[in-house]
Design a protein around this motif. Structure first.
Motif, PDB file in Angstrom:
ATOM      1  N   ALA A 184       7.841  56.457  51.486  1.00 22.59           N
ATOM      2  CA  ALA A 184       8.457  55.257  50.982  1.00 22.59           C
ATOM      3  C   ALA A 184       7.210  53.904  51.086  1.00 22.59           C
ATOM      4  CB  ALA A 184       9.352  54.566  51.483  1.00 22.59           C
ATOM      5  N   ASN A 239      14.356  53.273  58.964  1.00 27.56           N
ATOM      6  CA  ASN A 239      14.306  53.316  57.717  1.00 27.56           C
ATOM      7  C   ASN A 239      14.485  51.733  57.340  1.00 27.56           C
ATOM      8  OD1 ASN A 239      14.797  56.317  58.141  1.00 27.56           O
ATOM      9  ND2 ASN A 239      14.362  56.109  55.746  1.00 27.56           N
ATOM     10  N   GLY A 243      12.183  48.779  55.265  1.00 31.80           N
ATOM     11  CA  GLY A 243      12.503  48.339  53.854  1.00 31.80           C
ATOM     12  C   GLY A 243      12.860  46.939  54.175  1.00 31.80           C
ATOM     13  N   ILE A 638      13.164  48.083  49.508  1.00 30.56           N
ATOM     14  CA  ILE A 638      14.325  48.903  49.833  1.00 30.56           C
ATOM     15  C   ILE A 638      14.860  49.821  48.938  1.00 30.56           C
ATOM     16  CG2 ILE A 638      16.764  48.667  50.542  1.00 30.56           C
ATOM     17  CD1 ILE A 638      16.512  46.330  52.009  1.00 30.56           C
ATOM     18  N   GLY A 639      14.519  49.626  47.572  1.00 26.07           N
ATOM     19  CA  GLY A 639      14.787  50.537  46.692  1.00 26.07           C
ATOM     20  C   GLY A 639      14.032  51.990  46.705  1.00 26.07           C
ATOM     21  N   CYS A 640      12.957  51.888  47.560  1.00 30.31           N
ATOM     22  CA  CYS A 640      12.234  53.115  47.812  1.00 30.31           C
ATOM     23  C   CYS A 640      12.870  54.038  48.574  1.00 30.31           C
ATOM     24  CB  CYS A 640      10.947  52.686  48.109  1.00 30.31           C
ATOM     25  SG  CYS A 640       9.522  51.930  46.931  1.00 30.31           S
ATOM     26  N   PHE A 641      14.183  53.531  49.243  1.00 31.44           N
ATOM     27  CA  PHE A 641      14.786  54.665  49.873  1.00 31.44           C
ATOM     28  C   PHE A 641      15.442  55.633  48.865  1.00 31.44           C
ATOM     29  CE2 PHE A 641      16.322  51.375  53.800  1.00 31.44           C
ATOM     30  CZ  PHE A 641      14.794  51.558  53.972  1.00 31.44           C
ATOM     31  N   VAL A 642      15.458  55.354  47.687  1.00 31.14           N
ATOM     32  CA  VAL A 642      15.976  56.375  46.778  1.00 31.14           C
ATOM     33  C   VAL A 642      15.053  57.460  46.679  1.00 31.14           C
ATOM     34  CG1 VAL A 642      17.299  54.420  45.429  1.00 31.14           C
ATOM     35  CG2 VAL A 642      15.074  55.346  44.671  1.00 31.14           C
ATOM     36  N   ILE A 649      20.867  57.971  53.074  1.00 26.58           N
ATOM     37  CA  ILE A 649      19.708  57.031  53.146  1.00 26.58           C
ATOM     38  C   ILE A 649      19.436  56.746  51.697  1.00 26.58           C
ATOM     39  CG2 ILE A 649      17.397  56.637  53.519  1.00 26.58           C
ATOM     40  CD1 ILE A 649      19.028  56.620  56.093  1.00 26.58           C
ATOM     41  N   LYS A 650      19.317  57.570  50.847  1.00 28.18           N
ATOM     42  CA  LYS A 650      19.243  57.403  49.582  1.00 28.18           C
ATOM     43  C   LYS A 650      20.376  56.418  48.859  1.00 28.18           C
ATOM     44  CE  LYS A 650      18.015  61.224  47.179  1.00 28.18           C
ATOM     45  NZ  LYS A 650      16.861  60.985  46.249  1.00 28.18           N
ATOM     46  N   GLY A 653      19.679  52.827  49.862  1.00 27.56           N
ATOM     47  CA  GLY A 653      18.671  52.210  49.016  1.00 27.56           C
ATOM     48  C   GLY A 653      19.280  51.715  47.858  1.00 27.56           C
ATOM     49  N   ALA A 657      19.870  47.844  46.237  1.00 28.71           N
ATOM     50  CA  ALA A 657      19.120  47.451  45.351  1.00 28.71           C
ATOM     51  C   ALA A 657      19.710  46.890  44.178  1.00 28.71           C
ATOM     52  CB  ALA A 657      18.301  48.840  44.971  1.00 28.71           C
TER      53      ALA A 657
END
Length: 696
Positions: A184, A239, A243, A638-642, A649-650, A653, A657
Motif C-alpha cells: 500500500a 493498517n 492509511g 486509505i483506499g489503497c487498503f483495497v 481490511i479490503k 478501505g 473511501a
C-alpha cells in the motif's frame, strides 16, 4: 514562539523522527492477531481457558495436515503416507495426533482402544468424500517448545502434505498484513506525491504533507509499540495507522499551507502570516483532530482486541498528526516563507493568485448560490439518494474470521477450503464443553443433541461435531441447542461457532455505549467550536446519512459479490461482524473532519459580519477545492487498503473511501448549503445559559 524557534524545532523533529524510525519498526514483529476477535469474558473463551488448564494443551487442533494420498485411503500407499505424516507430527510439544486409524499420543504410544470416537467407523470423518485424501490433527501443548518449526522442517520434503490450521492461519495473516502495508505504501506514496504536486502547484509544498505523513506514521508506530508493552495491541491497527496517518497529514497540511499562502497573498509578512494561519486554520486542525480521535476512541469500550486496538491506534494517530501539523509544519512554513510556492511553473503561481482574487466569481461560490436558490429540491434529492444507496444494508449478514480471509495460495487457506468442500462435518473445529474434572457427566452427555456423531467424553471436556460448516446456520442452531440443555454442574460451551455467537452478543451489548460516547463527544466538540446547538445536530444527521449510503455500498459489493473481478476478492456472502462498528467510527470521524473544516470557515466569515447565505457561499468557495482534493487524497491513502489480500481490511478501505467521497460531494456540496439556507439565522442559535458556559 514557533516562528522564533523554527529552525530548532525542525532539527529536534528530525532527531525525534529518526529515533522513532529505529525504535518503531520492530513493532511489526511484536504485535500479533491471536484471539483478536474474542471478548475475554465470553462463555466460549471461559470454556477454552478451562480446557487449556485441565489438559495443558490447546482446546482445538493447532495443525491440520492435509494429505493427498494418490490412492484409496485403505491402500498400502495410503496407509504408508498417513504413517509418514503422523511420524512427522509427533513432537515433545504436541499433546496428541489424530489420524485415520489409531490415535498417536505425544509419546508415540498407540492403542486400539484409543480410536477416534471409541471405534473405527468414526475415522471416516477424516477421509475425503472421494476416499483419496485425508487430514491429520496435531494439538499443541500450552508450551509447544518450538514444535511448529520442527514439524515444518520434517514435512518440508513431503510433496503431498499441506499444513494449515490455527497456528498457520494466525502466522500467515500477520505476514500478509505486513506485506499489504508495504505494498500500500509503494502504491500510495508516488500517486499521492503526483496529486499533491498538482493540488499544491508547487514541488516544495507537495513535499510538506509527505514529510508530515512520514513523521506521523513513525511516531504513531512508536506510540502503539509503547502501549503494547502494557496492553496487547492487534497487528491490524498498523493498517489503520498507515492509511489514516498519511491521509490526515495531507488534509492538515493542505489546510495549513493553503491558509498560509492566502495570508501571504493578502500582504502579510511570513511571521504575521504564520500567526494568522495558526490562529485560524490551526485552531480548526486542532478541533478536527480531537473530533477524529474522539470518534475512534469510542471503539475502546469494546472488549475485542481488534476493535480497541483500532480505537487506540487511530486516536493516537489523529492527535499525533495534529501535533506534527501544528509544530513541525508551521516551523517549516516559517523557514520557507514565499518559497513555499517554489518548484512550480509560472502559470501555477498565477493560478494561486487568481484563485485568491476571484472569490465571488469562482465555481464553488456560484455553485452554492445555485443550490441555495432551490434548497428544498437539493436537500430532498440528496437525502433520498443517500437513503436509497443505504437500503442494501438492511439485508446484511455476518460472518466470523477464519482461514478463508487469506489469499487462495496460502497453505492455511488451501487446507481450510479442502476440509470444508471435500470432507464431511469433522473435528477441525469441534463444539466442546468444559466440565468439572471427575464429575459424572454421562447422563448430561446423553441428553445433548448429537446429529453427526455421539458425544466423546474426555477428562474435563465433552466434544461434539456440529452439522454443516462452522459459522453456518445449522452450526449456530446446534450451539444454541447445546447451551439450552441444563446441566447439574457448571459448564461452558466453546468452539469456533460458539465464539462467533458470543462475539455478536458482545458487540450488541457494547454498541449503545460506543454510539452514545461518539454522539456526545461530537456534539460537545462541535458546539464549542461553532457556538451553536443547531449545527452540531445537523452535522450528526448528515454524517449518519453518508454512513448509511457507505454501508449499503459495502454490502452491495462484498456481500452480494459485485465488483469481485475488479477488487480481486471472493465474496463470503456476508460481512465480518466487527466491520460495521469499525467502519462507523473511522468514517464518522473523517466525515466530521471535513465538516469541521467547512463549518470553521463559515463561522469565521459569519463572525466577521457577513450574512448567513454570504458566509456559506464564500466559505464553500474558500474551502471547496481544498475539501475536494483533500477527500480525493484521503481516498487514495486509505483506499489503497483495497489492494490488501485480507478481505476485511479490503472492506474497511472500500467503506471508508466511499464514505469520504459521498461526504465530500453529496453532503458538503449539496446538503450543507441547502440546509444552511433553509435554517437561516437559526443555524447560529444557542440558548443563553449554554452560551455563558463557553469561553469568549
Amino acid at each position: 514562539m514557533i516562528f522564533r524557534h523554527r529552525r530548532a524545532i525542525v532539527w529536534c523533529a528530525a532527531v525525534v523522527v529518526l529515533v522513532a524510525a529505529v525504535l518503531a519498526l520492530p513493532v511489526f514483529g511484536e504485535l500479533g492477531n491471536e484471539n483478536d476477535f474474542d471478548d475475554p469474558s465470553a462463555e466460549a473463551v471461559t470454556a477454552r481457558n478451562a480446557v487449556n488448564r485441565a489438559s495443558g494443551a490447546f482446546a482445538t487442533p493447532s495443525v491440520v495436515a492435509l494429505v493427498r494420498l494418490g490412492a484409496p485411503v485403505a491402500s498400502a500407499q495410503g496407509r504408508e503416507r498417513i504413517a509418514r505424516v503422523a511420524a512427522a507430527l509427533r513432537d515433545p510439544g504436541v499433546a496428541s495426533v489424530v489420524a485415520y486409524g489409531p490415535r498417536v499420543g505425544g509419546d508415540g504410544a498407540t492403542s486400539e482402544a484409543d480410536l477416534l470416537g471409541g471405534g473405527a467407523p468414526a475415522d471416516r470423518r477424516l477421509v475425503s468424500k472421494d476416499g483419496r485424501s485425508t487430514y491429520l490433527l496435531a494439538t499443541f501443548r500450552q508450551d509447544d517448545l518450538g514444535a511448529r518449526t520442527r514439524i515444518e522442517q520434517r514435512v518440508r520434503g513431503i510433496p503431498y502434505v499441506t499444513l494449515g490450521g490455527g497456528v498457520y492461519a494466525a502466522r500467515q495473516v500477520s505476514s500478509q498484513v505486513s506485506a499489504d502495508i508495504a505494498r500500500a505504501e509503494l502504491i500510495a506514496f508516488p500517486i499521492l506525491f503526483i496529486l499533491t504536486l498538482f493540488v499544491f502547484r508547487s514541488a516544495v509544498s507537495a513535499l510538506l504533507p509527505l514529510a508530515v505523513g512520514v513523521a506521523t506514521i513513525l511516531l504513531s508506530f512508536l506510540a502503539i509499540r509503547i502501549v503494547n508493552q502494557f496492553n496487547g495491541m492487534s497487528i491490524f491497527s498498523l493498517n489503520l495507522i498507515n492509511g489514516l496517518g498519511l491521509g490526515l497529514a495531507i488534509d492538515y497540511s493542505l489546510f495549513m499551507v493553503s491558509r498560509f499562502r492566502e495570508e501571504l497573498a493578502g500582504g502579510k509578512d511570513r511571521q504575521a502570516a504564520l500567526a494568522a494561519t495558526l490562529k485560524t486554520a490551526g485552531r480548526v486542525v486542532a478541533f478536527s483532530a480531537i473530533t477524529v480521535a474522539a470518534a475512534l476512541a469510542a471503539l475502546i469500550v469494546f472488549r475485542q482486541r481488534f476493535l480497541y486496538s483500532m480505537g487506540v491506534g487511530g486516536a493516537l494517530c489523529a492527535l499525533i498528526a495534529a501535533g506534527v501539523s501544528l509544530t513541525l509544519l508551521p516551523a517549516l512554513l516559517g523557514i520557507l516563507g514565499e518559497k513555499v510556492n517554489a518548484g512550480g511553473p509560472r502559470r501555477w503561481k498565477e493560478a494561486i493568485a487568481r484563485e485568491a482574487r476571484a472569490e465571488r466569481s469562482g465555481f464553488w461560490y456560484r455553485h452554492s448560490q445555485r443550490v441555495m436558490r432551490r434548497p428544498v429540491l437539493f436537500a430532498t434529492a440528496s437525502a433520498v439518494l443517500l437513503i436509497a444507496l443505504g437500503l442494501p444494508f438492511t439485508t446484511i449478514r455476518f460472518t466470523g474470521i477464519d482461514a478463508s480471509v487469506l489469499p487462495k495460495d496460502q497453505s492455511a487457506r488451501i487446507v481450510d477450503d479442502a476440509v470444508k468442500n471435500e470432507f464431511p462435518p469433522n473435528e477441525t473445529s469441534p463444539v466442546y464443553i468444559s466440565v468439572p474434572r471427575g464429575a459424572d457427566v454421562a447422563s448430561y452427555a446423553a441428553r445433548l443433541p448429537a446429529p453427526v456423531a455421539p458425544p466423546r467424553i474426555q477428562d474435563g471436556r465433552i466434544d461434539l461435531i456440529a452439522p454443516g460448516q462452522p459459522l453456518s446456520d445449522e452450526a449456530k442452531a446446534f450451539v444454541r441447542e447445546v447451551r439450552a440443555v441444563p446441566a447439574p454442574f457448571e459448564r461452558n460451551v466453546g468452539g469456533q461457532t460458539a465464539g462467533f455467537l458470543d462475539q455478536q452478543g458482545s458487540l450488541r451489548a457494547h454498541l449503545p455505549l460506543a454510539l452514545a460516547i461518539l454522539a456526545a463527544t461530537t456534539l460537545i466538540i462541535l458546539f464549542v467550536m461553532t457556538r451553536s446547538v443547531v449545527l452540531p445536530v445537523k452535522a450528526l444527521v448528515m454524517n449518519l446519512l453518508s454512513l448509511c449510503a457507505a454501508f449499503g455500498l459495502v454490502v452491495l459489493v462484498f456481500q452480494d459479490g459485485h465488483l469481485e473481478w475488479l477488487l480481486a476478492f471472493d465474496s463470503q456472502h456476508a460481512i465480518e461482524s466487527s466491520q460495521p462498528v469499525l467502519l462507523f467510527a473511522v468514517a464518522f470521524g473523517l466525515s466530521t473532519d471535513y465538516g469541521v473544516f467547512l463549518l470553521g470557515r463559515i463561522k469565521e466569515l459569519h463572525d466577521s459580519g457577513l450574512s448567513n447565505e454570504e458566509a456559506v457561499a464564500l466559505g464553500l468557495q474558500r474551502t471547496g477545492r481544498i475539501v475536494t482534493f483533500a477527500a480525493a487524497l484521503m481516498v487514495i491513502a486509505i483506499g489503497c487498503f483495497v489492494t490488501a489480500s485480507i478481505i476485511f481490511i479490503k472492506q474497511l478501505g472500500f467503506g471508508v473511501a466511499v464514505a469520504v467521497l459521498i461526504d465530500a460531494t453529496i453532503v458538503r456540496a449539496l446538503l450543507v448549503p441547502a440546509l444552511m439556507r433553509l435554517l437561516g439565522d437559526w443555524n447560529w442559535w444557542v440558548p443563553r445559559p449554554l452560551a455563558r458556559l463557553l469561553p469568549a
